[in-house]
Enzyme design. Structure first.
Site, mmCIF file in Angstrom:
data_model
loop_
_atom_site.group_PDB
_atom_site.id
_atom_site.type_symbol
_atom_site.label_atom_id
_atom_site.label_comp_id
_atom_site.label_asym_id
_atom_site.label_seq_id
_atom_site.Cartn_x
_atom_site.Cartn_y
_atom_site.Cartn_z
ATOM 1 N N PRO A 10 0.790 -1.225 0.000
ATOM 2 C CG PRO A 10 -0.135 -1.100 2.127
ATOM 3 C CD PRO A 10 0.523 -2.065 1.180
ATOM 4 C CG ASN A 11 -0.333 4.415 1.122
ATOM 5 O OD1 ASN A 11 -1.290 4.840 0.489
ATOM 6 N ND2 ASN A 11 -0.420 4.061 2.388
ATOM 7 N NE ARG A 18 1.239 12.834 -1.365
ATOM 8 C CZ ARG A 18 0.275 12.012 -0.982
ATOM 9 N NH1 ARG A 18 -0.081 11.971 0.291
ATOM 10 N NH2 ARG A 18 -0.340 11.225 -1.824
ATOM 11 C CE1 TYR A 23 8.973 5.270 3.182
ATOM 12 C CE2 TYR A 23 7.559 7.198 2.921
ATOM 13 C CZ TYR A 23 7.878 6.030 3.589
ATOM 14 O OH TYR A 23 7.120 5.609 4.639
ATOM 15 C CG ASN A 74 8.310 -2.069 0.672
ATOM 16 O OD1 ASN A 74 7.648 -2.122 1.713
ATOM 17 N ND2 ASN A 74 8.978 -0.985 0.317
ATOM 18 C CB ALA A 77 1.517 0.548 6.544
ATOM 19 C CG HIS A 80 4.956 -1.799 10.336
ATOM 20 N ND1 HIS A 80 6.255 -2.238 10.396
ATOM 21 C CD2 HIS A 80 4.943 -0.779 9.437
ATOM 22 C CE1 HIS A 80 7.004 -1.498 9.585
ATOM 23 N NE2 HIS A 80 6.234 -0.616 8.990
ATOM 24 C CG ASP A 87 -0.537 -17.043 9.013
ATOM 25 O OD1 ASP A 87 0.507 -17.187 9.686
ATOM 26 O OD2 ASP A 87 -1.663 -16.910 9.531
ATOM 27 C CD GLU A 98 10.335 -7.357 6.314
ATOM 28 O OE1 GLU A 98 10.879 -8.295 6.959
ATOM 29 O OE2 GLU A 98 9.620 -6.487 6.848
ATOM 30 C CG HIS A 100 10.814 -2.252 5.193
ATOM 31 N ND1 HIS A 100 9.469 -2.085 5.010
ATOM 32 C CD2 HIS A 100 10.977 -3.427 5.846
ATOM 33 C CE1 HIS A 100 8.826 -3.106 5.539
ATOM 34 N NE2 HIS A 100 9.723 -3.938 6.056
ATOM 35 C CB SER A 102 12.392 4.434 5.311
ATOM 36 O OG SER A 102 11.327 3.607 5.784
ATOM 37 N NE ARG A 107 9.943 6.276 8.652
ATOM 38 C CZ ARG A 107 9.011 6.116 7.697
ATOM 39 N NH1 ARG A 107 9.122 5.124 6.833
ATOM 40 N NH2 ARG A 107 7.980 6.950 7.619
ATOM 41 N NE ARG A 111 6.741 4.718 9.953
ATOM 42 C CZ ARG A 111 5.680 4.858 9.155
ATOM 43 N NH1 ARG A 111 5.321 3.880 8.349
ATOM 44 N NH2 ARG A 111 4.985 5.982 9.141
HETATM 45 O O1 CA2 Z 1 10.362 2.080 4.002
HETATM 46 C C1 CA2 Z 1 9.516 1.382 3.408
HETATM 47 O O2 CA2 Z 1 9.707 0.880 2.307
HETATM 48 C C2 CA2 Z 1 8.130 1.196 4.024
HETATM 49 O O3 CA2 Z 1 7.708 -0.148 3.763
HETATM 50 C C3 CA2 Z 1 7.199 2.187 3.337
HETATM 51 C C4 CA2 Z 1 5.787 2.205 3.919
HETATM 52 C C5 CA2 Z 1 5.839 2.373 5.428
HETATM 53 O O4 CA2 Z 1 4.535 2.267 5.959
HETATM 54 C C6 CA2 Z 1 6.734 1.328 6.085
HETATM 55 O O5 CA2 Z 1 6.762 1.573 7.477
HETATM 56 C C7 CA2 Z 1 8.138 1.393 5.530
HETATM 57 C C8 CA2 Z 1 4.963 3.375 3.366
HETATM 58 C C9 CA2 Z 1 5.049 3.601 1.912
HETATM 59 C C10 CA2 Z 1 4.332 4.896 1.615
HETATM 60 O O6 CA2 Z 1 5.063 5.602 0.672
HETATM 61 C C11 CA2 Z 1 4.692 6.873 0.403
HETATM 62 C C12 CA2 Z 1 5.466 7.525 -0.495
HETATM 63 C C13 CA2 Z 1 5.164 8.827 -0.841
HETATM 64 C C14 CA2 Z 1 4.059 9.459 -0.270
HETATM 65 C C15 CA2 Z 1 3.293 8.800 0.642
HETATM 66 C C16 CA2 Z 1 3.596 7.481 0.980
#
Ligand code: CA2
Length: 145
Positions: A10-11, A18, A23, A74, A77, A80, A87, A98, A100, A102, A107, A111
């Site tokens: 997701p996202n 952003r 990121y 990846n 969220a 977490h 599973d 896996e 990530h 970041s 953080r 997370r």
């Molecule tokens: O660091 C990572 O790759 C994460 O998996 C990214 C997830 C975050 O929830 C994990 O804790 C760590 C979030 C990805 C959202 O990415 C965005 C990028 C630009 C604008 C908004 C969200």
């Protein structure tokens, strides 16, 4: 030839639009380009899935059994929160690394826990999109053993 599947949760479709301080400036398309280049170097096939829906992620992990030799995941969220993805990885028995972008341990504390890590071959966090290429290399070497 090994077949690797790169799954983004997701996202991650919003990457590059952003929060560049967290990121970086690369987009999801840039990640796919990097992974295609890496696949050429490693002489493997690569395919991609991004979804904002948890069920679609575990459907893809289930479908990887018999179709893919390794998964780069990846889960965003959901990493977490999702026992269901944990599973799915275990039930698919497909080696999964896996990733990530970041450093999740630098953080917020929510997370710091990942439900993916105990089910994964390994985890790469905080190295930006390079982590995807490193995960592919790790899977390729694991599969050659
Ligand atoms: O660091 C990572 O790759 C994460 O998996 C990214 C997830 C975050 O929830 C994990 O804790 C760590 C979030 C990805 C959202 O990415 C965005 C990028 C630009 C604008 C908004 C969200």
């Amino acid at each position: 030839m090994a077949s690797l599947l790169v799954i983004n949760g997701p996202n991650l479709n919003l990457l590059g639009t952003r929060q560049p301080e967290v990121y970086g400036s690369a987009t999801l398309a840039d990640i796919e380009t990097l992974c295609r280049e890496t696949a050429t170097d490693l002489r493997c096939d690569v395919s991609f899935l991004q979804s904002n829906h948890e069920g679609e992620l575990f459907d893809a992990i289930h479908a990887a059994r018999g179709n893919n030799d390794g998964i780069v995941l990846n889960a965003g969220a959901y990493s977490h929160t999702s026992v269901a993805i944990h599973d799915a990885i275990l039930s698919s028995e497909v080696p999964t690394v896996e990733v990530h972008i970041s450093n999740i341990h630098a953080r917020e504390s929510f997370r710091h826990k990942s439900y993916i890590t105990p089910a994964a071959l390994g985890m790469i966090s905080g190295l930006g999109i390079l982590g995807y290429a490193l995960a592919m290399k790790a899977l390729s070497e694991h599969l050659d053993r």
